[in-house]
Design a protein around this motif. Sequence first.
Motif, PDB file in Angstrom:
ATOM      1  N   CYS A  42       3.717   2.758  57.414  1.00 31.98           N
ATOM      2  CA  CYS A  42       3.395   1.179  57.362  1.00 31.98           C
ATOM      3  C   CYS A  42       4.238   0.548  56.573  1.00 31.98           C
ATOM      4  O   CYS A  42       3.834   0.161  55.463  1.00 31.98           O
ATOM      5  N   SER A  43       5.673   0.293  56.676  1.00 34.45           N
ATOM      6  CA  SER A  43       6.382  -0.277  55.856  1.00 34.45           C
ATOM      7  C   SER A  43       7.161  -1.387  56.395  1.00 34.45           C
ATOM      8  O   SER A  43       7.297  -1.757  57.566  1.00 34.45           O
ATOM      9  N   ALA A  44       7.964  -2.173  55.630  1.00 34.71           N
ATOM     10  CA  ALA A  44       8.918  -3.163  56.090  1.00 34.71           C
ATOM     11  C   ALA A  44       9.982  -2.722  57.289  1.00 34.71           C
ATOM     12  O   ALA A  44      10.084  -3.553  58.211  1.00 34.71           O
ATOM     13  N   ALA A  45      10.438  -1.456  57.369  1.00 32.74           N
ATOM     14  CA  ALA A  45      11.222  -0.642  58.327  1.00 32.74           C
ATOM     15  C   ALA A  45      10.519  -0.920  59.549  1.00 32.74           C
ATOM     16  O   ALA A  45      11.418  -1.145  60.616  1.00 32.74           O
ATOM     17  N   TRP A  46       9.149  -0.730  59.693  1.00 30.46           N
ATOM     18  CA  TRP A  46       8.614  -0.780  60.966  1.00 30.46           C
ATOM     19  C   TRP A  46       8.806  -1.866  61.450  1.00 30.46           C
ATOM     20  O   TRP A  46       8.670  -2.047  62.958  1.00 30.46           O
ATOM     21  N   PHE A  47       8.639  -3.339  60.883  1.00 27.57           N
ATOM     22  CA  PHE A  47       8.727  -4.256  61.652  1.00 27.57           C
ATOM     23  C   PHE A  47       9.973  -4.724  62.212  1.00 27.57           C
ATOM     24  O   PHE A  47      10.511  -5.768  62.908  1.00 27.57           O
ATOM     25  N   LYS A  48      11.113  -3.832  61.695  1.00 24.85           N
ATOM     26  CA  LYS A  48      12.589  -4.090  62.152  1.00 24.85           C
ATOM     27  C   LYS A  48      12.653  -3.475  63.577  1.00 24.85           C
ATOM     28  O   LYS A  48      13.645  -3.673  64.423  1.00 24.85           O
ATOM     29  N   ASP A  58      -6.467  10.360  61.775  1.00 24.32           N
ATOM     30  CA  ASP A  58      -5.224  11.006  61.147  1.00 24.32           C
ATOM     31  C   ASP A  58      -3.986  10.162  61.207  1.00 24.32           C
ATOM     32  O   ASP A  58      -2.811  10.773  61.065  1.00 24.32           O
ATOM     33  N   HIS A  59      -4.076   9.018  61.839  1.00 27.65           N
ATOM     34  CA  HIS A  59      -2.742   8.059  62.197  1.00 27.65           C
ATOM     35  C   HIS A  59      -2.799   6.800  61.740  1.00 27.65           C
ATOM     36  O   HIS A  59      -3.747   6.035  61.674  1.00 27.65           O
ATOM     37  N   HIS A  60      -1.680   6.532  61.345  1.00 26.29           N
ATOM     38  CA  HIS A  60      -1.442   5.075  60.899  1.00 26.29           C
ATOM     39  C   HIS A  60      -1.534   4.265  62.245  1.00 26.29           C
ATOM     40  O   HIS A  60      -1.160   4.863  63.439  1.00 26.29           O
ATOM     41  N   LEU A  61      -1.811   3.263  62.379  1.00 25.67           N
ATOM     42  CA  LEU A  61      -1.920   2.076  63.494  1.00 25.67           C
ATOM     43  C   LEU A  61      -1.400   0.980  63.315  1.00 25.67           C
ATOM     44  O   LEU A  61      -1.380   0.478  62.120  1.00 25.67           O
ATOM     45  N   GLY A  62      -0.938   0.215  64.658  1.00 24.46           N
ATOM     46  CA  GLY A  62      -0.369  -1.131  64.262  1.00 24.46           C
ATOM     47  C   GLY A  62      -0.559  -1.895  65.649  1.00 24.46           C
ATOM     48  O   GLY A  62      -1.066  -1.242  66.786  1.00 24.46           O
ATOM     49  N   TRP A  63      -0.440  -3.182  65.544  1.00 26.57           N
ATOM     50  CA  TRP A  63      -0.329  -4.102  66.694  1.00 26.57           C
ATOM     51  C   TRP A  63       1.065  -4.786  66.784  1.00 26.57           C
ATOM     52  O   TRP A  63       1.769  -5.015  65.933  1.00 26.57           O
ATOM     53  N   ILE A  64       1.281  -4.869  67.960  1.00 32.02           N
ATOM     54  CA  ILE A  64       2.842  -5.127  68.217  1.00 32.02           C
ATOM     55  C   ILE A  64       2.549  -6.274  69.462  1.00 32.02           C
ATOM     56  O   ILE A  64       1.352  -6.365  69.928  1.00 32.02           O
ATOM     57  N   ARG A  65       3.355  -7.007  69.541  1.00 32.32           N
ATOM     58  CA  ARG A  65       3.297  -8.181  70.565  1.00 32.32           C
ATOM     59  C   ARG A  65       4.665  -8.547  71.149  1.00 32.32           C
ATOM     60  O   ARG A  65       5.648  -8.398  70.845  1.00 32.32           O
ATOM     61  N   GLN A  66       4.256  -8.927  72.405  1.00 33.06           N
ATOM     62  CA  GLN A  66       5.759  -9.357  73.164  1.00 33.06           C
ATOM     63  C   GLN A  66       5.405 -10.854  73.697  1.00 33.06           C
ATOM     64  O   GLN A  66       4.563 -10.861  74.835  1.00 33.06           O
ATOM     65  N   ALA A  67       6.241 -11.697  73.543  1.00 33.87           N
ATOM     66  CA  ALA A  67       6.165 -13.155  74.231  1.00 33.87           C
ATOM     67  C   ALA A  67       6.893 -13.279  75.278  1.00 33.87           C
ATOM     68  O   ALA A  67       7.924 -12.345  75.225  1.00 33.87           O
ATOM     69  N   PRO A  68       6.750 -14.118  76.080  1.00 36.61           N
ATOM     70  CA  PRO A  68       7.712 -14.483  77.282  1.00 36.61           C
ATOM     71  C   PRO A  68       8.810 -14.398  76.935  1.00 36.61           C
ATOM     72  O   PRO A  68       9.205 -15.367  76.093  1.00 36.61           O
ATOM     73  N   GLY A  69      10.006 -13.784  77.493  1.00 38.81           N
ATOM     74  CA  GLY A  69      11.396 -13.862  77.340  1.00 38.81           C
ATOM     75  C   GLY A  69      11.836 -13.370  75.905  1.00 38.81           C
ATOM     76  O   GLY A  69      13.094 -13.757  75.458  1.00 38.81           O
ATOM     77  N   GLY A 103      -6.833   3.044  55.696  1.00 42.40           N
ATOM     78  CA  GLY A 103      -7.073   1.726  55.792  1.00 42.40           C
ATOM     79  C   GLY A 103      -6.719   0.924  54.257  1.00 42.40           C
ATOM     80  O   GLY A 103      -7.216  -0.173  54.051  1.00 42.40           O
ATOM     81  N   ALA A 104      -6.027   1.836  53.438  1.00 40.18           N
ATOM     82  CA  ALA A 104      -5.877   1.380  52.290  1.00 40.18           C
ATOM     83  C   ALA A 104      -4.850   0.435  52.059  1.00 40.18           C
ATOM     84  O   ALA A 104      -4.617  -0.497  51.190  1.00 40.18           O
ATOM     85  N   LEU A 105      -3.691   0.377  53.026  1.00 42.65           N
ATOM     86  CA  LEU A 105      -2.737  -0.395  52.950  1.00 42.65           C
ATOM     87  C   LEU A 105      -2.333  -1.039  54.414  1.00 42.65           C
ATOM     88  O   LEU A 105      -2.226  -0.415  55.333  1.00 42.65           O
ATOM     89  N   ALA A 106      -2.081  -2.511  54.285  1.00 42.56           N
ATOM     90  CA  ALA A 106      -1.829  -2.965  55.603  1.00 42.56           C
ATOM     91  C   ALA A 106      -0.593  -3.888  55.244  1.00 42.56           C
ATOM     92  O   ALA A 106      -0.325  -4.362  53.989  1.00 42.56           O
ATOM     93  N   ASN A 107       0.079  -4.133  56.073  1.00 41.00           N
ATOM     94  CA  ASN A 107       1.285  -4.843  56.294  1.00 41.00           C
ATOM     95  C   ASN A 107       1.397  -5.846  57.543  1.00 41.00           C
ATOM     96  O   ASN A 107       0.904  -5.544  58.463  1.00 41.00           O
ATOM     97  N   TYR A 108       1.938  -7.113  57.149  1.00 42.90           N
ATOM     98  CA  TYR A 108       2.147  -8.050  58.354  1.00 42.90           C
ATOM     99  C   TYR A 108       3.442  -8.631  58.496  1.00 42.90           C
ATOM    100  O   TYR A 108       4.203  -8.653  57.408  1.00 42.90           O
ATOM    101  N   ALA A 109       3.717  -8.948  59.469  1.00 41.40           N
ATOM    102  CA  ALA A 109       4.768  -9.848  59.971  1.00 41.40           C
ATOM    103  C   ALA A 109       4.839 -11.026  59.146  1.00 41.40           C
ATOM    104  O   ALA A 109       3.792 -11.700  58.903  1.00 41.40           O
ATOM    105  N   VAL A 115       3.616  -6.763  64.590  1.00 44.87           N
ATOM    106  CA  VAL A 115       2.493  -7.991  64.152  1.00 44.87           C
ATOM    107  C   VAL A 115       2.010  -7.465  62.849  1.00 44.87           C
ATOM    108  O   VAL A 115       1.949  -8.182  61.772  1.00 44.87           O
ATOM    109  N   SER A 116       1.326  -6.131  62.920  1.00 40.97           N
ATOM    110  CA  SER A 116       0.776  -5.675  61.590  1.00 40.97           C
ATOM    111  C   SER A 116       0.492  -4.071  61.839  1.00 40.97           C
ATOM    112  O   SER A 116       0.425  -3.713  62.731  1.00 40.97           O
ATOM    113  N   CYS A 117       0.397  -3.401  60.681  1.00 35.76           N
ATOM    114  CA  CYS A 117       0.040  -2.064  60.703  1.00 35.76           C
ATOM    115  C   CYS A 117      -0.850  -1.728  59.671  1.00 35.76           C
ATOM    116  O   CYS A 117      -0.904  -2.578  58.637  1.00 35.76           O
ATOM    117  N   LEU A 118      -1.434  -0.500  59.639  1.00 33.40           N
ATOM    118  CA  LEU A 118      -2.607  -0.385  58.661  1.00 33.40           C
ATOM    119  C   LEU A 118      -2.528   1.259  58.637  1.00 33.40           C
ATOM    120  O   LEU A 118      -2.645   1.890  59.621  1.00 33.40           O
TER     121      LEU A 118
END
Length: 126
Positions: free
Chosen positions: A103-109, A31-42, A55-61, A48-51
Amino acid sequence: QVQVVESGGGSVQRGESLRLSCVISGLAVGDHHLGWIRQAPGKERGGVSCLTWSGALANYADSVKGRFTISRDNANNTLYLQMNSLKPEDTAVYYCTTDVSACSAAWFKRRIFNYWGLGTRVDVSS
Protein backbone atom coordinates in the motif's frame (compact mmCIF):
# COMPACT_ATOMS: atom_id res chain seq x y z
CA GLN A 1 -12.57 -19.31 -5.40
CA VAL A 2 -12.50 -15.64 -4.45
CA GLN A 3 -15.82 -13.85 -4.64
CA VAL A 4 -16.25 -10.10 -4.25
CA VAL A 5 -19.48 -8.18 -4.00
CA GLU A 6 -19.39 -4.38 -3.99
CA SER A 7 -22.40 -2.29 -3.02
CA GLY A 8 -23.43 1.16 -1.87
CA GLY A 9 -23.16 3.14 -5.07
CA GLY A 10 -25.85 5.43 -6.37
CA SER A 11 -26.74 8.77 -7.88
CA VAL A 12 -26.07 11.80 -5.70
CA GLN A 13 -25.60 15.54 -5.95
CA ARG A 14 -22.31 17.36 -5.56
CA GLY A 15 -21.34 17.59 -1.91
CA GLU A 16 -23.28 14.55 -0.78
CA SER A 17 -21.89 11.33 0.68
CA LEU A 18 -21.93 7.62 -0.03
CA ARG A 19 -20.50 4.61 1.77
CA LEU A 20 -19.31 1.74 -0.35
CA SER A 21 -18.98 -1.79 0.98
CA CYS A 22 -17.17 -4.81 -0.34
CA VAL A 23 -17.69 -8.31 1.00
CA ILE A 24 -14.94 -10.76 0.11
CA SER A 25 -15.13 -14.52 0.44
CA GLY A 26 -12.85 -17.36 -0.51
CA LEU A 27 -9.69 -16.08 1.12
CA ALA A 28 -8.37 -15.00 4.49
CA VAL A 29 -9.10 -11.30 4.20
CA GLY A 30 -7.13 -10.49 7.31
CA ASP A 31 -3.93 -11.64 5.59
CA HIS A 32 -4.25 -9.21 2.69
CA HIS A 33 -3.83 -5.54 1.99
CA LEU A 34 -6.98 -4.29 0.26
CA GLY A 35 -7.84 -1.43 -2.02
CA TRP A 36 -10.46 0.44 -3.96
CA ILE A 37 -9.99 1.26 -7.62
CA ARG A 38 -12.29 3.09 -9.99
CA GLN A 39 -12.84 3.54 -13.68
CA ALA A 40 -14.61 6.53 -15.09
CA PRO A 41 -16.21 6.44 -18.53
CA GLY A 42 -13.54 6.69 -21.20
CA LYS A 43 -10.70 6.74 -18.69
CA GLU A 44 -8.13 4.29 -17.39
CA ARG A 45 -8.64 2.35 -14.21
CA GLY A 46 -6.81 3.81 -11.22
CA GLY A 47 -6.28 3.36 -7.52
CA VAL A 48 -8.42 5.34 -5.12
CA SER A 49 -7.28 4.09 -1.74
CA CYS A 50 -5.51 1.16 -0.12
CA LEU A 51 -5.30 -0.20 3.40
CA THR A 52 -2.82 -2.59 4.96
CA TRP A 53 -3.96 -5.93 6.35
CA SER A 54 -3.92 -4.62 9.91
CA GLY A 55 -5.64 -1.38 9.07
CA ALA A 56 -2.68 0.55 10.41
CA LEU A 57 -1.75 2.34 7.19
CA ALA A 58 -4.01 3.88 4.58
CA ASN A 59 -3.10 5.79 1.45
CA TYR A 60 -5.24 7.82 -0.91
CA ALA A 61 -5.08 9.21 -4.40
CA ASP A 62 -4.41 12.95 -4.30
CA SER A 63 -7.81 13.62 -5.83
CA VAL A 64 -9.68 12.11 -2.87
CA LYS A 65 -7.46 12.98 0.11
CA GLY A 66 -9.40 14.61 2.88
CA ARG A 67 -12.74 13.48 1.44
CA PHE A 68 -12.60 9.67 1.37
CA THR A 69 -11.87 7.28 4.24
CA ILE A 70 -11.07 3.60 3.81
CA SER A 71 -11.67 1.08 6.58
CA ARG A 72 -12.04 -2.62 7.04
CA ASP A 73 -13.74 -5.17 9.24
CA ASN A 74 -11.68 -8.34 9.02
CA ALA A 75 -14.06 -10.28 11.23
CA ASN A 76 -16.78 -9.76 8.63
CA ASN A 77 -14.52 -9.87 5.56
CA THR A 78 -15.65 -6.40 4.57
CA LEU A 79 -13.90 -3.34 3.15
CA TYR A 80 -15.50 0.10 3.23
CA LEU A 81 -15.02 3.42 1.51
CA GLN A 82 -16.69 6.45 3.05
CA MET A 83 -16.95 9.14 0.40
CA ASN A 84 -17.80 12.67 1.50
CA SER A 85 -18.02 15.94 -0.41
CA LEU A 86 -18.49 14.07 -3.65
CA LYS A 87 -17.66 15.81 -6.91
CA PRO A 88 -18.78 15.09 -10.48
CA GLU A 89 -15.25 13.91 -11.26
CA ASP A 90 -15.77 11.08 -8.75
CA THR A 91 -18.29 9.55 -11.13
CA ALA A 92 -17.05 6.04 -11.93
CA VAL A 93 -17.53 2.36 -11.29
CA TYR A 94 -15.77 1.44 -8.07
CA TYR A 95 -14.20 -1.96 -7.47
CA CYS A 96 -12.42 -3.44 -4.49
CA THR A 97 -9.35 -5.56 -4.94
CA THR A 98 -6.95 -7.70 -2.97
CA ASP A 99 -4.28 -6.98 -5.60
CA VAL A 100 -2.30 -4.74 -3.30
CA SER A 101 1.22 -6.08 -2.83
CA ALA A 102 2.21 -2.91 -1.02
CA CYS A 103 0.00 0.00 0.00
CA SER A 104 2.44 2.59 -1.29
CA ALA A 105 2.68 5.45 -3.78
CA ALA A 106 3.71 2.96 -6.46
CA TRP A 107 0.35 1.19 -6.22
CA PHE A 108 -1.43 4.33 -7.41
CA LYS A 109 0.65 4.35 -10.59
CA ARG A 110 -0.72 1.00 -11.65
CA ARG A 111 -3.35 0.73 -14.36
CA ILE A 112 -3.82 -3.04 -14.34
CA PHE A 113 -5.39 -4.77 -11.37
CA ASN A 114 -6.98 -8.08 -10.59
CA TYR A 115 -10.49 -7.87 -9.26
CA TRP A 116 -13.40 -10.16 -9.12
CA GLY A 117 -16.49 -8.07 -8.45
CA LEU A 118 -18.88 -6.36 -10.83
CA GLY A 119 -18.26 -3.05 -9.13
CA THR A 120 -20.71 -0.46 -7.91
CA ARG A 121 -21.54 2.65 -9.90
CA VAL A 122 -21.31 6.13 -8.46
CA ASP A 123 -22.83 9.05 -10.33
CA VAL A 124 -22.33 12.56 -9.00
CA SER A 125 -24.23 15.36 -10.66
CA SER A 126 -23.57 19.05 -10.34
